[in-house]
Design a protein around this motif. Sequence first.
Motif, PDB file in Angstrom:
ATOM      1  N   GLU A   1     -48.738 -14.406 -13.558  1.00 35.56           N
ATOM      2  CA  GLU A   1     -47.477 -13.921 -13.010  1.00 35.56           C
ATOM      3  C   GLU A   1     -47.767 -12.704 -12.147  1.00 35.56           C
ATOM      4  OE1 GLU A   1     -44.380 -13.143 -15.801  1.00 35.56           O
ATOM      5  OE2 GLU A   1     -44.052 -15.265 -16.197  1.00 35.56           O
ATOM      6  N   LYS A   2     -47.086 -12.645 -11.003  1.00 38.81           N
ATOM      7  CA  LYS A   2     -47.334 -11.552 -10.071  1.00 38.81           C
ATOM      8  C   LYS A   2     -46.005 -11.098  -9.470  1.00 38.81           C
ATOM      9  CE  LYS A   2     -49.615 -10.832  -5.657  1.00 38.81           C
ATOM     10  NZ  LYS A   2     -50.259 -11.491  -4.531  1.00 38.81           N
ATOM     11  N   GLU A   3     -45.817  -9.773  -9.373  1.00 41.70           N
ATOM     12  CA  GLU A   3     -44.631  -9.221  -8.718  1.00 41.70           C
ATOM     13  C   GLU A   3     -44.870  -9.256  -7.211  1.00 41.70           C
ATOM     14  OE1 GLU A   3     -41.517  -7.694  -9.782  1.00 41.70           O
ATOM     15  OE2 GLU A   3     -42.069  -8.917 -11.503  1.00 41.70           O
ATOM     16  N   GLN A   4     -43.907  -9.807  -6.489  1.00 41.38           N
ATOM     17  CA  GLN A   4     -44.033  -9.905  -5.045  1.00 41.38           C
ATOM     18  C   GLN A   4     -42.803  -9.278  -4.389  1.00 41.38           C
ATOM     19  OE1 GLN A   4     -45.416 -13.737  -3.531  1.00 41.38           O
ATOM     20  NE2 GLN A   4     -43.683 -13.721  -2.116  1.00 41.38           N
ATOM     21  N   LYS A   5     -43.012  -8.483  -3.359  1.00 41.46           N
ATOM     22  CA  LYS A   5     -41.896  -7.849  -2.670  1.00 41.46           C
ATOM     23  C   LYS A   5     -41.102  -8.896  -1.900  1.00 41.46           C
ATOM     24  CE  LYS A   5     -44.155  -3.403  -2.275  1.00 41.46           C
ATOM     25  NZ  LYS A   5     -45.351  -3.754  -3.009  1.00 41.46           N
ATOM     26  N   LEU A   6     -39.767  -8.860  -2.041  1.00 38.38           N
ATOM     27  CA  LEU A   6     -38.911  -9.788  -1.311  1.00 38.38           C
ATOM     28  C   LEU A   6     -38.819  -9.409   0.162  1.00 38.38           C
ATOM     29  CD1 LEU A   6     -35.968 -10.326  -3.814  1.00 38.38           C
ATOM     30  CD2 LEU A   6     -37.670 -11.993  -3.104  1.00 38.38           C
ATOM     31  N   PHE A   7     -38.875  -8.107   0.455  1.00 37.61           N
ATOM     32  CA  PHE A   7     -38.752  -7.620   1.824  1.00 37.61           C
ATOM     33  C   PHE A   7     -39.866  -6.619   2.109  1.00 37.61           C
ATOM     34  CE2 PHE A   7     -34.542  -8.498   0.058  1.00 37.61           C
ATOM     35  CZ  PHE A   7     -34.127  -9.522   0.911  1.00 37.61           C
ATOM     36  N   PRO A   8     -41.069  -7.121   2.434  1.00 37.81           N
ATOM     37  CA  PRO A   8     -42.187  -6.211   2.712  1.00 37.81           C
ATOM     38  C   PRO A   8     -41.824  -5.240   3.838  1.00 37.81           C
ATOM     39  CG  PRO A   8     -42.952  -8.475   2.561  1.00 37.81           C
ATOM     40  CD  PRO A   8     -41.454  -8.519   2.554  1.00 37.81           C
ATOM     41  N   SER A   9     -42.215  -3.989   3.680  1.00 37.24           N
ATOM     42  CA  SER A   9     -41.994  -2.903   4.638  1.00 37.24           C
ATOM     43  C   SER A   9     -40.564  -2.366   4.642  1.00 37.24           C
ATOM     44  CB  SER A   9     -42.374  -3.314   6.067  1.00 37.24           C
ATOM     45  OG  SER A   9     -43.737  -3.650   6.121  1.00 37.24           O
ATOM     46  N   TYR A  10     -39.770  -2.714   3.618  1.00 39.74           N
ATOM     47  CA  TYR A  10     -38.397  -2.210   3.556  1.00 39.74           C
ATOM     48  C   TYR A  10     -38.064  -1.658   2.176  1.00 39.74           C
ATOM     49  CZ  TYR A  10     -37.728  -4.538   8.004  1.00 39.74           C
ATOM     50  OH  TYR A  10     -37.860  -4.923   9.318  1.00 39.74           O
ATOM     51  N   VAL A  11     -37.270  -0.584   2.167  1.00 45.64           N
ATOM     52  CA  VAL A  11     -36.772   0.024   0.937  1.00 45.64           C
ATOM     53  C   VAL A  11     -35.253   0.132   1.094  1.00 45.64           C
ATOM     54  CG1 VAL A  11     -36.749   2.127  -0.474  1.00 45.64           C
ATOM     55  CG2 VAL A  11     -38.894   1.341   0.547  1.00 45.64           C
ATOM     56  N   PHE A  12     -34.515  -0.207   0.035  1.00 44.47           N
ATOM     57  CA  PHE A  12     -33.063  -0.136   0.059  1.00 44.47           C
ATOM     58  C   PHE A  12     -32.625   1.168  -0.608  1.00 44.47           C
ATOM     59  CE2 PHE A  12     -34.165  -4.477   0.622  1.00 44.47           C
ATOM     60  CZ  PHE A  12     -33.138  -5.055   1.373  1.00 44.47           C
ATOM     61  N   VAL A  13     -31.758   1.922   0.081  1.00 40.25           N
ATOM     62  CA  VAL A  13     -31.315   3.221  -0.415  1.00 40.25           C
ATOM     63  C   VAL A  13     -29.788   3.253  -0.412  1.00 40.25           C
ATOM     64  CG1 VAL A  13     -31.425   5.718  -0.094  1.00 40.25           C
ATOM     65  CG2 VAL A  13     -33.370   4.301   0.579  1.00 40.25           C
ATOM     66  N   LYS A  14     -29.209   3.553  -1.583  1.00 37.00           N
ATOM     67  CA  LYS A  14     -27.751   3.699  -1.675  1.00 37.00           C
ATOM     68  C   LYS A  14     -27.447   5.177  -1.530  1.00 37.00           C
ATOM     69  CE  LYS A  14     -23.724   2.154  -4.182  1.00 37.00           C
ATOM     70  NZ  LYS A  14     -23.240   1.368  -5.328  1.00 37.00           N
ATOM     71  N   MET A  15     -26.738   5.517  -0.440  1.00 34.98           N
ATOM     72  CA  MET A  15     -26.541   6.930  -0.138  1.00 34.98           C
ATOM     73  C   MET A  15     -25.297   7.167   0.707  1.00 34.98           C
ATOM     74  SD  MET A  15     -29.620   7.218   2.691  1.00 34.98           S
ATOM     75  CE  MET A  15     -29.284   8.837   3.321  1.00 34.98           C
ATOM     76  N   ILE A  16     -24.879   8.414   0.710  1.00 37.38           N
ATOM     77  CA  ILE A  16     -23.841   8.873   1.627  1.00 37.38           C
ATOM     78  C   ILE A  16     -24.599   9.550   2.766  1.00 37.38           C
ATOM     79  CG2 ILE A  16     -21.923  10.480   1.950  1.00 37.38           C
ATOM     80  CD1 ILE A  16     -21.353  10.109  -1.093  1.00 37.38           C
ATOM     81  N   ILE A  17     -24.380   9.075   3.985  1.00 38.82           N
ATOM     82  CA  ILE A  17     -25.103   9.626   5.130  1.00 38.82           C
ATOM     83  C   ILE A  17     -24.507  10.983   5.526  1.00 38.82           C
ATOM     84  CG2 ILE A  17     -25.573   9.337   7.600  1.00 38.82           C
ATOM     85  CD1 ILE A  17     -27.339   7.518   6.135  1.00 38.82           C
ATOM     86  N   THR A  18     -25.338  11.998   5.405  1.00 42.47           N
ATOM     87  CA  THR A  18     -25.014  13.338   5.911  1.00 42.47           C
ATOM     88  C   THR A  18     -26.257  13.795   6.660  1.00 42.47           C
ATOM     89  OG1 THR A  18     -25.917  14.514   4.007  1.00 42.47           O
ATOM     90  CG2 THR A  18     -23.588  13.870   3.869  1.00 42.47           C
ATOM     91  N   ASP A  19     -26.172  14.917   7.338  1.00 43.75           N
ATOM     92  CA  ASP A  19     -27.362  15.440   8.020  1.00 43.75           C
ATOM     93  C   ASP A  19     -28.490  15.685   7.021  1.00 43.75           C
ATOM     94  OD1 ASP A  19     -26.050  15.340  10.421  1.00 43.75           O
ATOM     95  OD2 ASP A  19     -25.561  17.481  10.489  1.00 43.75           O
TER      96      ASP A  19
ATOM     97  N   VAL B   1     -30.964   0.288   4.759  1.00 39.65           N
ATOM     98  CA  VAL B   1     -32.326  -0.229   4.713  1.00 39.65           C
ATOM     99  C   VAL B   1     -33.227   0.721   5.492  1.00 39.65           C
ATOM    100  CG1 VAL B   1     -33.823  -2.196   5.208  1.00 39.65           C
ATOM    101  CG2 VAL B   1     -31.427  -2.585   4.589  1.00 39.65           C
ATOM    102  N   VAL B   2     -34.324   1.123   4.845  1.00 31.15           N
ATOM    103  CA  VAL B   2     -35.291   2.035   5.441  1.00 31.15           C
ATOM    104  C   VAL B   2     -36.567   1.246   5.718  1.00 31.15           C
ATOM    105  CG1 VAL B   2     -36.662   4.116   5.042  1.00 31.15           C
ATOM    106  CG2 VAL B   2     -34.312   3.997   4.192  1.00 31.15           C
ATOM    107  N   HIS B   3     -37.079   1.354   6.933  1.00 26.41           N
ATOM    108  CA  HIS B   3     -38.326   0.675   7.307  1.00 26.41           C
ATOM    109  C   HIS B   3     -39.497   1.587   6.977  1.00 26.41           C
ATOM    110  CE1 HIS B   3     -41.411  -1.095   9.963  1.00 26.41           C
ATOM    111  NE2 HIS B   3     -40.799  -2.203   9.607  1.00 26.41           N
ATOM    112  N   THR B   4     -40.550   0.993   6.399  1.00 26.54           N
ATOM    113  CA  THR B   4     -41.729   1.773   6.009  1.00 26.54           C
ATOM    114  C   THR B   4     -42.991   1.140   6.581  1.00 26.54           C
ATOM    115  OG1 THR B   4     -42.243   0.492   4.017  1.00 26.54           O
ATOM    116  CG2 THR B   4     -40.615   2.257   3.788  1.00 26.54           C
ATOM    117  N   TYR B   5     -44.070   1.888   6.509  1.00 29.69           N
ATOM    118  CA  TYR B   5     -45.363   1.295   6.820  1.00 29.69           C
ATOM    119  C   TYR B   5     -45.655   0.234   5.772  1.00 29.69           C
ATOM    120  CZ  TYR B   5     -46.251   5.282   9.901  1.00 29.69           C
ATOM    121  OH  TYR B   5     -46.173   6.219  10.887  1.00 29.69           O
ATOM    122  N   SER B   6     -46.371  -0.809   6.169  1.00 30.02           N
ATOM    123  CA  SER B   6     -46.719  -1.882   5.247  1.00 30.02           C
ATOM    124  C   SER B   6     -47.510  -1.336   4.053  1.00 30.02           C
ATOM    125  CB  SER B   6     -47.561  -2.930   5.987  1.00 30.02           C
ATOM    126  OG  SER B   6     -47.889  -3.978   5.119  1.00 30.02           O
TER     127      SER B   6
END
Length: 173
Positions: free
Chosen positions: A57-75, A9-14
């Motif tokens: 109908e309106k699209e609403q973010k389930l987790f405001p200020s967050y983005v989910f990233v599927k990744m392998i952590i490397t430098d 989970v990556v935190h972002t500006y609102s």
Amino acid sequence: MAEEAKWYVVHTYSGYENKVADSIVNAVENRQLHHLITDVQVPTETVIEIKDNEEKEKEQKLFPSYVFVKMIITDVSWYIVRNIRGVTGFVGPGSKPVPLTEAEIERFGVEKKEIEIHFAVGDSVEVTGGYLEGFTGVVDAIDKDRKTASVTVSMMGKDVSVELGLEEVRPIE
């Protein structure tokens, strides 16, 4: 690389969630990092908004200020995501990203897993778990979204309809 990608989970500006997600996708494309960063999501839901007696109908973010990233952590992958404009950091202690658990992935609806069901409505099944373990019955309905099956079992001479988890029943061969 034998390591498997995990969800972080990556935190972002609102209000920057979609911009951050698009920027990560663009960075992956430009730098050919598909093997390190495999998916990026901003989970949303559709809600009905009533304004001036009109339903929209309106699209609403389930987790405001967050983005989910599927990744392998490397430098490299950490640096790329961390330095995207609008990212304030990864969720985790200090600067160490912590991957989501399987339970969190399922609860947050980040990844939809297709359920394999080896029985159908009308089939005879055996109850393999819960308080009715060992009973047999007939499947009346299957609800894939809720991961349940309605099964009619015979208890004390009466047919009773019960709702069971899909993992609690198996087909009788």
